[in-house]
Scaffold this motif. Sequence first.
Motif, PDB file in Angstrom:
ATOM      1  N   GLY A 112      -5.311   6.482  -6.797  1.00 16.29           N
ATOM      2  CA  GLY A 112      -4.544   7.892  -6.527  1.00 16.29           C
ATOM      3  C   GLY A 112      -3.873   7.713  -5.203  1.00 16.29           C
ATOM      4  O   GLY A 112      -4.501   7.811  -4.655  1.00 16.29           O
ATOM      5  N   TRP A 113      -2.539   8.917  -5.130  1.00 15.33           N
ATOM      6  CA  TRP A 113      -2.113   8.998  -4.678  1.00 15.33           C
ATOM      7  C   TRP A 113      -1.199  10.385  -4.316  1.00 15.33           C
ATOM      8  O   TRP A 113      -1.036  11.160  -5.439  1.00 15.33           O
ATOM      9  N   ARG A 114      -1.114  11.127  -2.931  1.00 17.11           N
ATOM     10  CA  ARG A 114      -0.576  12.237  -3.727  1.00 17.11           C
ATOM     11  C   ARG A 114       1.146  11.918  -2.367  1.00 17.11           C
ATOM     12  O   ARG A 114       0.673  11.864  -0.872  1.00 17.11           O
ATOM     13  N   PHE A 115       1.953  12.010  -2.219  1.00 18.33           N
ATOM     14  CA  PHE A 115       3.248  12.249  -1.967  1.00 18.33           C
ATOM     15  C   PHE A 115       4.368  13.664  -1.206  1.00 18.33           C
ATOM     16  O   PHE A 115       4.338  14.569  -2.696  1.00 18.33           O
ATOM     17  N   GLU A 116       4.501  13.579  -0.743  1.00 21.40           N
ATOM     18  CA  GLU A 116       5.305  15.170   0.056  1.00 21.40           C
ATOM     19  C   GLU A 116       6.702  14.164   0.741  1.00 21.40           C
ATOM     20  O   GLU A 116       6.124  12.973   1.406  1.00 21.40           O
ATOM     21  N   ALA A 117       7.387  15.481   1.597  1.00 24.31           N
ATOM     22  CA  ALA A 117       8.323  14.626   2.648  1.00 24.31           C
ATOM     23  C   ALA A 117       7.339  14.218   3.790  1.00 24.31           C
ATOM     24  O   ALA A 117       8.341  13.492   4.431  1.00 24.31           O
ATOM     25  N   SER A 118       6.491  14.915   3.753  1.00 24.87           N
ATOM     26  CA  SER A 118       5.831  14.392   5.486  1.00 24.87           C
ATOM     27  C   SER A 118       5.149  13.716   4.782  1.00 24.87           C
ATOM     28  O   SER A 118       4.258  13.660   6.272  1.00 24.87           O
ATOM     29  N   ARG A 122      -4.225   8.651   0.047  1.00 24.11           N
ATOM     30  CA  ARG A 122      -4.072   8.022  -1.459  1.00 24.11           C
ATOM     31  C   ARG A 122      -5.639   6.943  -0.973  1.00 24.11           C
ATOM     32  O   ARG A 122      -6.046   6.858   0.438  1.00 24.11           O
ATOM     33  N   HIS A 123      -6.545   7.676  -2.351  1.00 31.02           N
ATOM     34  CA  HIS A 123      -7.515   7.113  -2.404  1.00 31.02           C
ATOM     35  C   HIS A 123      -8.074   6.221  -3.489  1.00 31.02           C
ATOM     36  O   HIS A 123      -7.017   6.512  -4.613  1.00 31.02           O
ATOM     37  N   PHE A 124      -8.220   5.202  -3.329  1.00 28.97           N
ATOM     38  CA  PHE A 124      -8.495   3.813  -4.514  1.00 28.97           C
ATOM     39  C   PHE A 124      -9.733   3.031  -4.258  1.00 28.97           C
ATOM     40  O   PHE A 124     -10.358   3.007  -2.951  1.00 28.97           O
ATOM     41  N   VAL A 125     -10.187   2.593  -4.858  1.00 26.37           N
ATOM     42  CA  VAL A 125     -10.906   1.539  -5.207  1.00 26.37           C
ATOM     43  C   VAL A 125     -10.323   0.358  -5.859  1.00 26.37           C
ATOM     44  O   VAL A 125      -9.748   1.078  -6.755  1.00 26.37           O
ATOM     45  N   ARG A 126     -11.129  -0.535  -5.775  1.00 23.71           N
ATOM     46  CA  ARG A 126     -10.989  -1.896  -6.802  1.00 23.71           C
ATOM     47  C   ARG A 126     -11.776  -3.311  -6.199  1.00 23.71           C
ATOM     48  O   ARG A 126     -12.002  -2.809  -5.855  1.00 23.71           O
ATOM     49  N   ILE A 132     -16.014  -4.991  -5.008  1.00 22.30           N
ATOM     50  CA  ILE A 132     -15.586  -4.181  -4.942  1.00 22.30           C
ATOM     51  C   ILE A 132     -15.443  -3.379  -3.663  1.00 22.30           C
ATOM     52  O   ILE A 132     -16.395  -3.171  -2.916  1.00 22.30           O
ATOM     53  N   GLU A 133     -14.360  -3.146  -3.698  1.00 21.06           N
ATOM     54  CA  GLU A 133     -13.959  -1.981  -2.454  1.00 21.06           C
ATOM     55  C   GLU A 133     -12.895  -0.328  -2.967  1.00 21.06           C
ATOM     56  O   GLU A 133     -12.756  -0.696  -3.373  1.00 21.06           O
ATOM     57  N   ALA A 134     -13.442  -0.341  -0.971  1.00 19.73           N
ATOM     58  CA  ALA A 134     -12.428   1.246  -1.563  1.00 19.73           C
ATOM     59  C   ALA A 134     -11.495   1.873   0.260  1.00 19.73           C
ATOM     60  O   ALA A 134     -11.978   0.770   0.785  1.00 19.73           O
ATOM     61  N   GLY A 135     -10.982   2.332  -0.294  1.00 16.91           N
ATOM     62  CA  GLY A 135     -10.229   2.900   1.158  1.00 16.91           C
ATOM     63  C   GLY A 135      -9.466   3.832   1.255  1.00 16.91           C
ATOM     64  O   GLY A 135      -9.705   4.888   0.084  1.00 16.91           O
ATOM     65  N   VAL A 136      -9.012   4.215   2.275  1.00 18.99           N
ATOM     66  CA  VAL A 136      -8.165   5.946   2.896  1.00 18.99           C
ATOM     67  C   VAL A 136      -7.010   5.381   2.736  1.00 18.99           C
ATOM     68  O   VAL A 136      -7.835   4.915   4.235  1.00 18.99           O
ATOM     69  N   ARG A 169     -17.843   6.926  -7.924  1.00 25.11           N
ATOM     70  CA  ARG A 169     -16.604   7.568  -8.483  1.00 25.11           C
ATOM     71  C   ARG A 169     -16.406   8.175  -7.599  1.00 25.11           C
ATOM     72  O   ARG A 169     -14.762   8.721  -7.482  1.00 25.11           O
ATOM     73  N   PRO A 170     -17.259   9.117  -6.887  1.00 22.46           N
ATOM     74  CA  PRO A 170     -16.557   9.812  -5.414  1.00 22.46           C
ATOM     75  C   PRO A 170     -15.339   9.436  -4.996  1.00 22.46           C
ATOM     76  O   PRO A 170     -14.713   9.800  -4.220  1.00 22.46           O
ATOM     77  N   LEU A 171     -15.262   8.063  -5.044  1.00 21.52           N
ATOM     78  CA  LEU A 171     -14.215   7.120  -4.063  1.00 21.52           C
ATOM     79  C   LEU A 171     -13.215   6.852  -4.742  1.00 21.52           C
ATOM     80  O   LEU A 171     -11.669   6.287  -4.084  1.00 21.52           O
ATOM     81  N   ARG A 172     -13.004   7.361  -6.150  1.00 22.19           N
ATOM     82  CA  ARG A 172     -11.843   7.127  -7.143  1.00 22.19           C
ATOM     83  C   ARG A 172     -10.261   7.535  -6.394  1.00 22.19           C
ATOM     84  O   ARG A 172     -10.553   8.750  -6.753  1.00 22.19           O
ATOM     85  N   GLY A 173      -9.348   7.028  -7.009  1.00 22.63           N
ATOM     86  CA  GLY A 173      -7.951   7.856  -6.951  1.00 22.63           C
ATOM     87  C   GLY A 173      -8.197   8.951  -7.549  1.00 22.63           C
ATOM     88  O   GLY A 173      -7.666   9.907  -7.485  1.00 22.63           O
ATOM     89  N   SER A 174      -8.766   8.812  -9.248  1.00 22.00           N
ATOM     90  CA  SER A 174      -8.839   9.655  -9.933  1.00 22.00           C
ATOM     91  C   SER A 174      -9.079  10.911 -10.037  1.00 22.00           C
ATOM     92  O   SER A 174      -9.288  12.193  -9.767  1.00 22.00           O
ATOM     93  N   THR A 175     -10.886  10.587  -8.611  1.00 21.76           N
ATOM     94  CA  THR A 175     -10.839  11.622  -8.218  1.00 21.76           C
ATOM     95  C   THR A 175     -10.601  12.187  -7.324  1.00 21.76           C
ATOM     96  O   THR A 175     -10.935  13.867  -7.497  1.00 21.76           O
ATOM     97  N   PHE A 176      -9.910  11.590  -6.248  1.00 22.88           N
ATOM     98  CA  PHE A 176      -9.005  12.812  -5.388  1.00 22.88           C
ATOM     99  C   PHE A 176      -7.536  13.711  -6.039  1.00 22.88           C
ATOM    100  O   PHE A 176      -7.748  14.800  -5.918  1.00 22.88           O
TER     101      PHE A 176
END
Length: 385
Positions: A112-118, A122-126, A132-136, A169-176
């Motif tokens: 999952g991602w949030r994008f804006e001009a600034s 990104r939060h993800f599990v894969r 399985i790894e998780a990242g920010v 679950r708390p690390l998922r992009g969709s949770t973010f």
Amino acid sequence: MATTFAALIFRPAEIPDRALSQGFAVALGGFDVASPRLFIAPLPGVPGFSAAYYSSGEPAGSGDDELDHLSELFEDELSPPVAVLDAAAELGHPGATVFALVFSEEVVHDDGWRFEASGFVRHFVREGEEGIEAGVETPDRSDLVEVDVDLPETATAQEERDATDRAIRPLRGSTFLADELGAPVLAALMGGLFAPERRVAVRLVEPGPASIVDEVTRLNRVLRREDGRGAPASPPPVRGVAAPPTYAAFARAYDWADPADPEDLYRELAIGAVEGTLRFLREDELRGHEREPGWEAAAARQLYPIARLSGSALGGGAAQRAIVALAADGEALWVVRGGTSAAPAGPTFGELLRYLSLGWSRRSDAEEDFIGALMLRARLRSLGG
């Protein structure tokens, strides 16, 4: 059946369809995909937001191949959300925010991602090589950890699945994204995926006469010319082939009599198979094609001549000449040699005009990305891609 998808989440008031179409086209400039498209649906339970679901248009095949393509596309520096924000800013919405999710049920992949001009978050599990790894990630931070799942040796397969789900679950992009939007985003996206409201074609430049007029007006402005100066009353038919409506619109809007540039030559072009020096044909030259040796074959294919192309870049070392012709659909361009040998030019008519206006402009970073995408797409088309 397991579901794999990539979706852009946006406010329609901030992101018009043209921004979606152009943004995805720019991001896909170097990707050889069959017929990219977007399906748009409102998000149930997420008021004010819609989703644009991307499809490459490739035949259904391996889910892994599709996920690899989606991951590569959305992880690229010039990803669809970035290019869509650039397009939205060009259209008068510089403060827009968009979200994105790349998701698969076939493997653990929830990005999952949030994008804006600034910038972006990104939060993800894969599923990685070691598990399985998780990242920010942000522009200034990149954290990646392995996800440990504590299980007794006697755990069943179902117990392992349940424990894994609790751990990630708390690390998922969709949770973010659910936290960002205050709603269960994944459920909303699943609902919208199977209830699209409409389709948006992915195009760098829109087709049709109105779009061509916009592109010619843009070119005239860049070159400090006047709209419609010296325009013919009506483009003549050539060997029984009438001028497509897009060319008639071009002829009415183009500046045919700029006293500061009577030669009206566009030199050192390099977009697809359009290489060399280009000059749009005048009315007397169009009428001259009634006698052009060998043009019967081009006319039989309903091709209408619009420009002469010359220069050593056409091959053979010595200066060569060719005609750029417009197909009956008013969009596709062909390079015709000797009136008989025709090959795809690469750019569409509108894309060629935008390339000309950008080529004579001081370009922003977003415009550099746009002209790069124009050239990449034209190259792929000219090679049959």
